[in-house]
Motif scaffolding. Structure first.
Motif, PDB file in Angstrom:
ATOM      1  N   GLN A 198       0.828  -1.207   0.000  1.00  0.00           N
ATOM      2  CA  GLN A 198       0.000   0.000   0.000  1.00  0.00           C
ATOM      3  C   GLN A 198       0.861   1.254   0.000  1.00  0.00           C
ATOM      4  O   GLN A 198       0.528   2.251  -0.654  1.00  0.00           O
ATOM      5  N   LYS A 199       1.967   1.217   0.707  1.00  0.00           N
ATOM      6  CA  LYS A 199       2.868   2.375   0.724  1.00  0.00           C
ATOM      7  C   LYS A 199       3.341   2.683  -0.691  1.00  0.00           C
ATOM      8  O   LYS A 199       3.347   3.842  -1.115  1.00  0.00           O
ATOM      9  N   ASN A 200       3.754   1.649  -1.415  1.00  0.00           N
ATOM     10  CA  ASN A 200       4.208   1.849  -2.792  1.00  0.00           C
ATOM     11  C   ASN A 200       3.092   2.441  -3.653  1.00  0.00           C
ATOM     12  O   ASN A 200       3.335   3.342  -4.459  1.00  0.00           O
ATOM     13  N   TRP A 201       1.890   1.916  -3.488  1.00  0.00           N
ATOM     14  CA  TRP A 201       0.758   2.389  -4.284  1.00  0.00           C
ATOM     15  C   TRP A 201       0.453   3.858  -3.992  1.00  0.00           C
ATOM     16  O   TRP A 201       0.184   4.649  -4.909  1.00  0.00           O
ATOM     17  N   ASN A 202       0.500   4.223  -2.712  1.00  0.00           N
ATOM     18  CA  ASN A 202       0.277   5.625  -2.349  1.00  0.00           C
ATOM     19  C   ASN A 202       1.290   6.539  -3.044  1.00  0.00           C
ATOM     20  O   ASN A 202       0.963   7.626  -3.520  1.00  0.00           O
ATOM     21  N   ILE A 203       2.537   6.086  -3.090  1.00  0.00           N
ATOM     22  CA  ILE A 203       3.596   6.870  -3.733  1.00  0.00           C
ATOM     23  C   ILE A 203       3.362   6.965  -5.240  1.00  0.00           C
ATOM     24  O   ILE A 203       3.451   8.051  -5.834  1.00  0.00           O
ATOM     25  N   ILE A 204       3.071   5.838  -5.868  1.00  0.00           N
ATOM     26  CA  ILE A 204       2.883   5.798  -7.323  1.00  0.00           C
ATOM     27  C   ILE A 204       1.755   6.735  -7.754  1.00  0.00           C
ATOM     28  O   ILE A 204       1.883   7.487  -8.734  1.00  0.00           O
ATOM     29  N   LYS A 205       0.632   6.708  -7.047  1.00  0.00           N
ATOM     30  CA  LYS A 205      -0.502   7.558  -7.415  1.00  0.00           C
ATOM     31  C   LYS A 205      -0.162   9.040  -7.226  1.00  0.00           C
ATOM     32  O   LYS A 205      -0.624   9.892  -8.001  1.00  0.00           O
ATOM     33  N   ALA A 206       0.663   9.349  -6.232  1.00  0.00           N
ATOM     34  CA  ALA A 206       1.070  10.737  -6.033  1.00  0.00           C
ATOM     35  C   ALA A 206       2.003  11.192  -7.155  1.00  0.00           C
ATOM     36  O   ALA A 206       1.917  12.338  -7.620  1.00  0.00           O
ATOM     37  N   VAL A 207       2.883  10.308  -7.586  1.00  0.00           N
ATOM     38  CA  VAL A 207       3.788  10.648  -8.699  1.00  0.00           C
ATOM     39  C   VAL A 207       2.981  10.999  -9.941  1.00  0.00           C
ATOM     40  O   VAL A 207       3.343  11.914 -10.698  1.00  0.00           O
ATOM     41  N   GLU A 208       1.894  10.296 -10.150  1.00  0.00           N
ATOM     42  CA  GLU A 208       1.075  10.504 -11.346  1.00  0.00           C
ATOM     43  C   GLU A 208       0.500  11.913 -11.429  1.00  0.00           C
ATOM     44  O   GLU A 208       0.238  12.423 -12.530  1.00  0.00           O
ATOM     45  N   ILE A 209       0.293  12.553 -10.282  1.00  0.00           N
ATOM     46  CA  ILE A 209      -0.311  13.889 -10.307  1.00  0.00           C
ATOM     47  C   ILE A 209       0.668  14.985  -9.879  1.00  0.00           C
ATOM     48  O   ILE A 209       0.283  16.135  -9.736  1.00  0.00           O
ATOM     49  N   ALA A 210       1.912  14.608  -9.687  1.00  0.00           N
ATOM     50  CA  ALA A 210       2.892  15.562  -9.143  1.00  0.00           C
ATOM     51  C   ALA A 210       3.410  16.561 -10.170  1.00  0.00           C
ATOM     52  O   ALA A 210       4.150  17.482  -9.817  1.00  0.00           O
ATOM     53  N   GLY A 211       3.070  16.377 -11.433  1.00  0.00           N
ATOM     54  CA  GLY A 211       3.535  17.309 -12.446  1.00  0.00           C
ATOM     55  C   GLY A 211       4.944  17.005 -12.912  1.00  0.00           C
ATOM     56  O   GLY A 211       5.344  15.835 -12.991  1.00  0.00           O
ATOM     57  N   THR A 212       5.712  18.056 -13.184  1.00  0.00           N
ATOM     58  CA  THR A 212       7.064  17.880 -13.726  1.00  0.00           C
ATOM     59  C   THR A 212       8.109  18.605 -12.877  1.00  0.00           C
ATOM     60  O   THR A 212       8.758  19.553 -13.348  1.00  0.00           O
ATOM     61  N   PRO A 213       8.292  18.185 -11.639  1.00  0.00           N
ATOM     62  CA  PRO A 213       9.338  18.801 -10.800  1.00  0.00           C
ATOM     63  C   PRO A 213      10.710  18.333 -11.276  1.00  0.00           C
ATOM     64  O   PRO A 213      10.830  17.355 -12.018  1.00  0.00           O
ATOM     65  N   ASP A 214      11.735  19.030 -10.848  1.00  0.00           N
ATOM     66  CA  ASP A 214      13.094  18.579 -11.150  1.00  0.00           C
ATOM     67  C   ASP A 214      13.425  17.306 -10.381  1.00  0.00           C
ATOM     68  O   ASP A 214      14.113  16.419 -10.887  1.00  0.00           O
TER      69      ASP A 214
END
Length: 240
Positions: free
Chosen positions: A126-142
């Motif tokens: 679940q921790k990994n999934w929480n991270i993956i879904k956040a990456v999907e909406i995080a935009g394009t940071p450096d």
């Protein structure tokens, strides 16, 4: 006297004594090497090679689960970092997670913080999934920054964490804890010793088997994250 005692022992006992002695020497050698690296080599040789003006835009992703007494202090510390451009995504499994009310209250009025409900994972931790879904909406940071919700970082934590990424040959920076004690009790020295020992194990696993990065907090350039397909790897594993 020691030699005669050794020779008087049965073969199995001699072998065990040799193994124990070898382990003892190895542990002491490792501890001395780590102390030298942390106290001398890093400060005088490695750290000067980093660009102290490097302040990339960061998307910080913090997976959360449940409530504990230190959660609010951790969130407040993340929101108060001495860093100009960073956005925080607090990612939970469900709206009903006990961490949600605390997060909502803490980030109210904060333009650089967001709560994300990732949903239930059915293929990875679940921790990994929480991270993956956040990456999907995080935009394009450096840089992507991943950190646990039970950390209470100091003001300059983020600046120090991303600093090694100023060198193009470094793909990931880890926030593995370094503990230096000049005065302490036996238990505290014991803690420091095993902490350093774990540091060596993680480094060895990373060098030999390409595994073992400390996940308590880490930073990675977005381009490297995508090139190495980290999200796919996390979607298939039980740990980050």
């Amino acid at each position: 006297m020691l030699i005669s005692f050794f020779l008087d022992q049965p073969m199995w006992a001699r072998i065990m004594l040799i193994i124990a002695a070898a382990i003892g020497v190895a542990v002491i050698t490792v501890e001395l090497a780590v102390a030298f690296y942390q106290r001398f080599w890093y400060d005088h040789s490695l750290r000067p090679s980093f660009d102290t003006t490097y302040t990339p835009t960061c998307a910080m992703i913090i997976p959360c689960k449940g409530y504990d007494d230190g959660l609010r202090a951790s969130i407040d510390a993340y929101l108060s970092l001495d860093y100009s451009e960073y956005t925080i995504f607090f990612s939970v499994e469900s709206e009903h997670d006990a961490a949600v009310p605390v997060i909502r209250e803490a980030i109210a009025g904060k333009s650089n913080a967001r709560l994300l409900v990732a949903g239930l994972s059915n293929q990875c931790a679940q921790k990994n999934w929480n991270i993956i879904k956040a990456v999907e909406i995080a935009g394009t940071p450096d840089v992507y920054v991943f950190a646990d919700s039970d950390i209470v970082p100091q003001k300059d934590w983020l600046r120090q964490l991303v600093l090694p990424l100023s060198r193009s040959d470094i793909a990931v920076a880890s926030g593995f804890r370094w503990i230096h004690l000049s005065k302490a009790r036996f238990g505290q020295y014991n803690h420091m010793f095993f902490n350093n020992f774990l540091y060596v194990l993680f480094c060895s696993a990373s060098i030999i088997g390409n595994v073992g990065l400390w996940g308590g907090s880490m930073a990675m350039r977005r381009e490297d994250f995508e090139k190495l397909d980290v999200a796919k790897r996390w979607s298939e594993t039980a740990v980050d």
